[in-house]
Design a protein around this motif. Structure first.
Motif, short mmCIF file in Angstrom:
data_model
loop_
_atom_site.label_atom_id
_atom_site.label_comp_id
_atom_site.label_asym_id
_atom_site.label_seq_id
_atom_site.Cartn_x
_atom_site.Cartn_y
_atom_site.Cartn_z
N VAL A 303 6.19 -14.07 51.64
CA VAL A 303 5.14 -15.27 51.74
C VAL A 303 4.16 -14.88 51.26
CG1 VAL A 303 4.10 -15.98 53.60
CG2 VAL A 303 6.38 -15.98 53.71
N ARG A 304 2.81 -14.58 50.71
CA ARG A 304 1.66 -14.11 49.83
C ARG A 304 0.55 -15.29 50.54
NH1 ARG A 304 0.66 -10.46 46.82
NH2 ARG A 304 2.94 -8.57 46.11
N GLY A 305 -0.37 -14.44 50.45
CA GLY A 305 -2.61 -14.80 50.64
C GLY A 305 -1.83 -14.51 51.45
N GLY A 306 -2.34 -14.69 52.63
CA GLY A 306 -2.59 -14.85 54.65
C GLY A 306 -2.95 -16.19 54.18
N ALA A 307 -3.83 -16.20 55.80
CA ALA A 307 -4.02 -17.51 56.34
C ALA A 307 -5.41 -17.78 57.27
CB ALA A 307 -2.45 -17.99 56.40
N TRP A 308 -5.67 -18.83 57.62
CA TRP A 308 -7.23 -19.26 58.46
C TRP A 308 -6.34 -18.37 60.02
CZ3 TRP A 308 -5.90 -20.66 63.54
CH2 TRP A 308 -4.16 -21.10 63.19
N LYS A 309 -5.40 -17.63 59.99
CA LYS A 309 -5.42 -17.45 61.23
C LYS A 309 -5.34 -15.77 61.32
CE LYS A 309 -1.30 -15.88 61.04
NZ LYS A 309 -0.22 -14.70 61.27
N ASP A 310 -5.38 -15.06 60.01
CA ASP A 310 -5.12 -13.95 59.14
C ASP A 310 -6.38 -12.77 59.38
OD1 ASP A 310 -2.39 -13.77 59.75
OD2 ASP A 310 -1.95 -14.20 57.81
N ILE A 311 -6.50 -11.49 59.83
CA ILE A 311 -7.00 -10.41 58.92
C ILE A 311 -7.51 -10.46 57.44
CG2 ILE A 311 -7.39 -9.31 61.64
CD1 ILE A 311 -5.85 -6.92 59.44
N SER A 312 -8.59 -9.88 56.69
CA SER A 312 -8.67 -9.52 55.62
C SER A 312 -7.70 -9.07 55.21
CB SER A 312 -10.10 -9.54 55.48
OG SER A 312 -10.21 -8.31 56.08
N TYR A 313 -7.48 -7.86 56.20
CA TYR A 313 -6.20 -7.24 54.88
C TYR A 313 -5.18 -8.31 54.76
CZ TYR A 313 -1.40 -4.37 54.20
OH TYR A 313 -0.42 -3.73 54.47
N PHE A 314 -4.87 -9.24 55.27
CA PHE A 314 -3.75 -10.13 55.25
C PHE A 314 -4.01 -10.64 53.59
CE2 PHE A 314 -2.00 -8.94 58.73
CZ PHE A 314 -1.03 -8.22 58.67
N LEU A 315 -5.25 -11.33 52.84
CA LEU A 315 -6.01 -11.58 52.47
C LEU A 315 -5.77 -10.81 50.67
CD1 LEU A 315 -6.68 -13.73 54.27
CD2 LEU A 315 -8.95 -13.64 53.11
N GLN A 316 -5.31 -9.67 51.00
CA GLN A 316 -5.50 -8.89 49.62
C GLN A 316 -4.54 -9.04 48.66
OE1 GLN A 316 -5.89 -4.61 50.13
NE2 GLN A 316 -7.46 -5.18 51.76
N THR A 317 -4.71 -9.12 47.62
CA THR A 317 -3.72 -9.64 46.01
C THR A 317 -2.85 -8.83 46.28
OG1 THR A 317 -4.78 -8.12 44.70
CG2 THR A 317 -5.98 -11.03 45.09
N GLY A 318 -2.41 -8.09 47.12
CA GLY A 318 -1.48 -6.67 47.11
C GLY A 318 -0.70 -6.45 48.23
N THR A 319 -1.45 -7.29 49.28
CA THR A 319 0.16 -7.11 50.35
C THR A 319 1.14 -8.13 50.35
OG1 THR A 319 -2.60 -6.54 51.47
CG2 THR A 319 -0.75 -7.69 52.46
N ARG A 320 1.92 -7.25 50.55
CA ARG A 320 2.88 -8.44 50.68
C ARG A 320 3.36 -8.50 52.64
NH1 ARG A 320 7.97 -5.80 48.68
NH2 ARG A 320 9.00 -7.11 48.00
N THR A 321 4.16 -10.05 52.57
CA THR A 321 4.38 -9.97 54.14
C THR A 321 5.44 -11.17 54.22
OG1 THR A 321 3.37 -11.83 54.09
CG2 THR A 321 2.70 -10.01 55.02
N PHE A 322 6.88 -11.50 54.43
CA PHE A 322 7.75 -12.06 54.59
C PHE A 322 7.93 -12.77 56.21
CE2 PHE A 322 9.01 -7.64 56.22
CZ PHE A 322 9.63 -8.51 57.37
N ALA A 323 8.75 -13.55 55.35
CA ALA A 323 9.29 -14.68 57.23
C ALA A 323 10.77 -15.17 56.92
CB ALA A 323 8.09 -15.84 57.15
N HIS A 324 10.72 -15.71 58.34
CA HIS A 324 13.13 -16.15 57.46
C HIS A 324 12.48 -17.35 56.61
CE1 HIS A 324 16.84 -16.71 58.83
NE2 HIS A 324 17.73 -16.04 59.09
N LYS A 325 13.59 -17.88 56.04
CA LYS A 325 13.56 -19.26 55.30
C LYS A 325 13.44 -19.82 56.25
CE LYS A 325 18.32 -19.05 54.56
NZ LYS A 325 19.62 -18.85 53.61
N ASP A 326 14.19 -19.94 57.07
CA ASP A 326 14.67 -20.88 58.59
C ASP A 326 13.25 -21.12 58.72
OD1 ASP A 326 17.12 -21.80 56.38
OD2 ASP A 326 18.08 -20.64 58.30
N SER A 327 11.86 -20.49 59.28
CA SER A 327 11.12 -20.76 60.15
C SER A 327 9.99 -21.35 59.57
CB SER A 327 10.58 -18.90 60.32
OG SER A 327 9.85 -18.57 59.06
N THR A 328 9.03 -22.11 60.27
CA THR A 328 7.89 -23.10 59.94
C THR A 328 7.09 -22.90 61.16
OG1 THR A 328 9.15 -24.44 62.45
CG2 THR A 328 9.93 -24.99 59.51
#
Length: 349
Positions: A303-328
């Motif tokens: 998962v990439r890009g950060g969201a409305w509820k995230d701090i700016s670190y997760f908005l950085q183009t180089g920040t990697r995150t992930f989620a379970h494929k079945d999660s909503t």
């Protein structure tokens, strides 16, 4: 007379005969090729049209990886030079109303799209509908009921990014979108287009940087406000000051400036599913040309890009995150990509 001159004369004569034959129709009025190797005719191709709602991302080379400090010492995104081929990408995240078209078409297609779902009559409602309960269950003691009731269903939110969609549903959406477009093109005698798909993680990062190598944010950086003090994305500035960027939750798509590739909301608003399975060591494993990490047995997806509820670190183009494929969630959406078929010199568009 030398052999070279004889050969030159023979080649000129052959070309002259070729043009003469073409002048009488394609090797004659009935398309006869006179026993010559001419290839299969009638395959004229004028190049790929840009799909509606997409922008052209030219091929190029860039440095993937962290563009600033790694404050949590994750060490999962080391810098590396890679090359990306040309592709198309949605200029915004998929909206509620665009996703609604998908739901309606699959439901009312009278079996036309059964090959996409094929899991029983209840599959569309049970598996593909956005999970509206995310607005209340993702957060403890939070009054999310109005969004549970209205975010997906009310036209006031039609131009907002769809959320509550898992990785699997995003995959089905891409397959439907491919079939929907190519059914029309084939019925009108046109060549089919390549498949819509989720962008690879490398494509996503390359597109997010907008041609700015090592850019911290899609707009460059290093700041999250412009010279007038206006926020450049929808995220969580400060501690709990969600509304400082103009929106308490999600924003309508394209509410902020696009990057240099013409892409909106690559940082903030909602984070976005990528095609890749998550592996903390993927940077060292994948190839340096159009890299992607595929593992059907890995349930975690990038998962990439950060969201409305995230701090700016997760908005950085180089920040990697992930989620379970079945999660909503109430903060993850997606956009589609499509491979460009043709030259890869960087100026194919």
């Amino acid at each position: 007379m030398s052999k070279t001159l004889l050969r030159s004369g023979s080649a000129i004569f052959s070309l002259a005969m070729l043009f003469a034959l073409q002048g009488c129709g394609l090797f004659g009025d009935n398309g006869e090729d006179f026993g010559q190797l001419v290839g299969v005719q009638g395959r004229e191709y004028d190049g790929m049209p840009t799909p509606y709602g997409m922008v052209q991302i030219p091929a190029g080379t860039f440095h993937t990886g962290q563009s600033d400090e790694d404050p949590i010492a994750s060490q999962i995104n080391f810098n590396r030079q890679i090359t990306i081929g040309g592709f198309y990408m949605d200029d915004t995240e998929i909206t509620n109303n665009e996703y609604r078209q998908f739901i309606y078409e699959v439901q009312e297609g009278q079996g036309e799209y059964d090959f996409l779902v094929g899991r029983g009559a209840n599959f569309v409602e049970d598996e593909l509908y956005p999970d509206t309960t995310v607005w209340s269950r993702n957060y403890t003691h939070h009054m999310g009921d109005p969004l549970v009731q209205y975010y997906w269903s009310h036209p006031a939110f039609d131009n907002y990014p769809v959320v509550g969609v898992d990785w699997e549903a995003a995959q089905v959406f891409c397959k439907w979108r491919t079939a929907y477009l190519n059914n029309y093109r084939e019925s009108n005698g046109m060549f089919v287009m390549p498949n819509f798909r989720l962008p690879s993680e490398a494509e996503w990062e390359y597109a997010a940087r907008g041609g700015r190598d090592m850019a911290k944010y899609p707009w460059g950086g290093p700041y999250i406000r412009n010279s007038k003090g206006c926020m450049l994305a929808n995220f969580k500035p400060g501690r709990g000051n969600y509304f400082d960027d103009g929106f308490a939750y999600t924003a309508p798509v394209a509410a902020y400036f696009a990057n240099d590739f013409g892409l909106y909301d690559m940082s903030g608003n909602v984070s976005e599913w990528c095609e890749d399975a998550y592996n903390p060591a993927a940077t060292a494993i994948v190839w340096d040309l159009n890299p992607t990490y595929n593992d059907v047995n890995e349930p975690l997806k990038v998962v990439r890009g950060g969201a409305w509820k995230d701090i700016s670190y997760f908005l950085q183009t180089g920040t990697r995150t992930f989620a379970h494929k079945d999660s909503t969630t109430a903060y993850t959406g997606f956009r589609c990509a499509m491979t460009y078929i043709g030259r890869s010199s960087g100026n194919e568009f």
